[in-house]
Design an enzyme around this catalytic site. Structure first.
Site, PDB file in Angstrom:
ATOM      1  N   ARG A  52       0.854  -1.198   0.000  1.00 30.85           N
ATOM      2  CA  ARG A  52       0.000   0.000   0.000  1.00 30.85           C
ATOM      3  C   ARG A  52       0.887   1.245   0.000  1.00 30.85           C
ATOM      4  NH1 ARG A  52      -1.414   1.564   4.636  1.00 30.85           N
ATOM      5  NH2 ARG A  52      -2.269  -0.405   5.372  1.00 30.85           N
ATOM      6  N   TYR A 104     -17.048  16.122 -14.606  1.00 32.05           N
ATOM      7  CA  TYR A 104     -17.405  14.707 -14.547  1.00 32.05           C
ATOM      8  C   TYR A 104     -18.441  14.490 -13.433  1.00 32.05           C
ATOM      9  CZ  TYR A 104     -16.831   9.710 -13.943  1.00 32.05           C
ATOM     10  OH  TYR A 104     -17.066   8.369 -13.832  1.00 32.05           O
ATOM     11  N   ASP A 176      -8.242  18.482 -14.039  1.00 31.08           N
ATOM     12  CA  ASP A 176      -8.505  17.104 -14.456  1.00 31.08           C
ATOM     13  C   ASP A 176      -8.167  17.039 -15.947  1.00 31.08           C
ATOM     14  OD1 ASP A 176      -9.676  14.758 -15.477  1.00 31.08           O
ATOM     15  OD2 ASP A 176     -11.262  14.761 -13.970  1.00 31.08           O
ATOM     16  N   LYS A 201      -9.270   5.898 -18.927  1.00 26.54           N
ATOM     17  CA  LYS A 201      -9.668   6.371 -20.250  1.00 26.54           C
ATOM     18  C   LYS A 201      -8.504   6.235 -21.237  1.00 26.54           C
ATOM     19  CE  LYS A 201     -13.230   7.098 -17.720  1.00 26.54           C
ATOM     20  NZ  LYS A 201     -13.555   8.369 -17.084  1.00 26.54           N
TER      21      LYS A 201
HETATM   22  C1  LIG Z   1     -13.942   8.780 -15.760  1.00 29.38           C
HETATM   23  C2  LIG Z   1     -13.558  10.109 -15.260  1.00 29.38           C
HETATM   24  C3  LIG Z   1     -13.247  10.308 -13.911  1.00 29.38           C
HETATM   25  C4  LIG Z   1     -13.366   9.215 -12.881  1.00 29.38           C
HETATM   26  O1  LIG Z   1     -12.427   8.211 -13.096  1.00 29.38           O
HETATM   27  P1  LIG Z   1     -12.665   6.673 -12.707  1.00 29.38           P
HETATM   28  O2  LIG Z   1     -11.423   6.037 -13.193  1.00 29.38           O
HETATM   29  O3  LIG Z   1     -13.901   6.223 -13.418  1.00 29.38           O
HETATM   30  O4  LIG Z   1     -12.835   6.622 -11.231  1.00 29.38           O
HETATM   31  C5  LIG Z   1     -12.845  11.582 -13.530  1.00 29.38           C
HETATM   32  N1  LIG Z   1     -12.754  12.588 -14.415  1.00 29.38           N
HETATM   33  C6  LIG Z   1     -13.058  12.429 -15.718  1.00 29.38           C
HETATM   34  C7  LIG Z   1     -12.949  13.584 -16.642  1.00 29.38           C
HETATM   35  C8  LIG Z   1     -13.470  11.182 -16.181  1.00 29.38           C
HETATM   36  O5  LIG Z   1     -13.781  11.042 -17.479  1.00 29.38           O
END
Ligand SMILES: *Cc1c(COP(=O)(O)O)cnc(C)c1O
Length: 388
Positions: A52, A104, A176, A201
């Site tokens: 961890r 998001y 982000d 993604k």
């Molecule tokens: C999918 C997404 C998240 C969250 O990520 P996870 O891996 O699904 O927890 C946060 N920000 C954006 C822009 C996303 O597309």
């Protein structure tokens, strides 16, 4: 490899971070599938104690994402939301965040229904409007949290300008960067303090692994984040870390095709007569075009559009053959979703409508298939959805 910082981005994707394995010469970082490590004596370990806290496969990936974002410190998490949770845990009761008005849905949910309970509050602002950002700043605001392009309307926020405004008042800027990835946009070089990713993604790229990242330059913030990563525990597993390293190797070639396909499809949609609106910052007519061009090396591959009222969006989803109706984005295969009931369902209907997430809005994650096939699938599904 020692001097990876001097390499260009396309080389860093392959050789950044910790390249290969010193011990055996393996060209790939091994999967250290272990929870704990032998200690040679009391207080004598070889740099690793418990997975961890630290794991060599994860550490190689963490160094890689830092190199790609041109940052000093990288952290890998079990999901994008685990990364967001850890970053939000930097704040204290009474603190407030300014957040972009189309973020998001899960980010909205954790702010609204988790951190709100600890009196860490938020204020929704159209961060593409710099005057609105500045007007929203008060003593309680500790950070400005932006997505650009934002989800799902692909609104562009000027990272450098928001950073300058925020820093004038001593606020942190959090970006982000999921939609563009460091291949197309590096927010730390534009003045941001903290970069967040859903690695699920484009970074992973194959719709097979959930993961998240944080990258920072400032040592004090990094130390606190490493502390929180260990304290909260939402770390990325060794095998998943390996998959992310593997995915990132092809990020450049994938993104080039993603962006080329999105360029063609957005232009086709805009000229098709089938839609009343196309949101894509790569279109010259898009309000975010100039700002995006200034701060990023491409517009990404997320397109949103509003079907003309002659067509039934529910039928459209059912008629698609090649393009899959699913949550998520950024994989090699094209996915389509309905933000109002899927990704952004956590946002109350009144706020949704206010920011433009109407029921007819369709979000397309353009994959790397042949663009002609994608256009043909969209066209046949739209035609088949004509209202009678
Ligand atoms: C999918 C997404 C998240 C969250 O990520 P996870 O891996 O699904 O927890 C946060 N920000 C954006 C822009 C996303 O597309």
């Amino acid at each position: 490899m020692s001097n990876t910082k001097e390499l260009k981005l396309n080389s860093l994707l392959i050789h950044g971070g910790i390249d290969g394995d010193e011990t055996t010469g393996a060209v790939n970082v091994p999967v250290y599938q272990t929870s704990t490590y032998k200690q040679d004596g009391l207080g004598k370990n070889r740099g690793w104690e418990y997975s961890r806290t630290g794991n060599p496969t994860r550490a190689a990936l963490e160094k890689l994402i830092a190199d790609l974002e041109q940052g000093q410190y990288g952290l890998a998490f079990a999901s994008g939301l685990a990364a967001i949770n850890t970053v939000l845990s930097l704040f204290k009761s009474g603190d407030k965040l300014i957040v972009s008005d189309n973020i998001y849905g899960g980010t909205f949910r954790i702010l609204d229904n988790v951190f709100n309970n600890f009196n860490i509050t938020y204020k929704i602002v159209d961060t593409s409007d710099l005057a609105a950002v500045e007007a929203a700043i008060d003593d309680d605001v500790k950070a400005i949290y932006i997505e650009t392009p934002a989800n799902p309307l692909l609104t562009i926020t000027d990272i450098r300008a928001v950073s300058e405004i925020g820093h004038k008042y001593g606020k942190k800027i959090i970006v982000d960067n999921t939609f563009l990835t460091p291949y197309l946009q590096r927010p730390l070089t534009l003045g941001a303090d903290i970069v967040i990713h859903s690695g699920t993604k484009y970074l992973g790229g194959h719709s097979d692994t959930i993961s998240g990242f944080v990258v920072v330059n400032d040592k004090e913030t990094a130390d606190r984040l490493y502390y929180l990563q260990n304290a909260i525990g939402g770390v990325l597993a060794p095998w998943d870390s390996f998959l992310l390293i593997r995915g990132i190797k092809t990020l450049g070639v994938r993104m080039d095709r993603h962006v080329a396909n999105a360029g063609r499809i957005s232009e086709w949609l805009a000229g098709s007569g089938y839609v009343s609106k196309v949101y894509y910052p790569g279109l010259k007519t898009d309000p975010g075009y100039e700002t995006n061009r200034k701060q990023a090396d491409g517009a990404g591959a997320m397109i949103s559009f509003v079907l003309d009222e002659k067509y039934d969006y529910k039928v459209f989803f059912e008629k698609l053959n090649l393009i899959t109706l699913a949550e998520s984005l950024g994989g090699v295969e094209s996915l389509v979703c309905h933000p109002a009931t899927m990704t952004h369902a956590a946002i109350p209907a009144d706020i949704r409508k206010e920011v433009g997430i109407v029921d007819e809005l369709i979000r397309l994650s353009v994959g790397i298939e042949d663009a002609d096939d994608l256009i043909a699938d969209l066209e046949q599904a739209i035609k088949a959805s004509a209202k009678v």
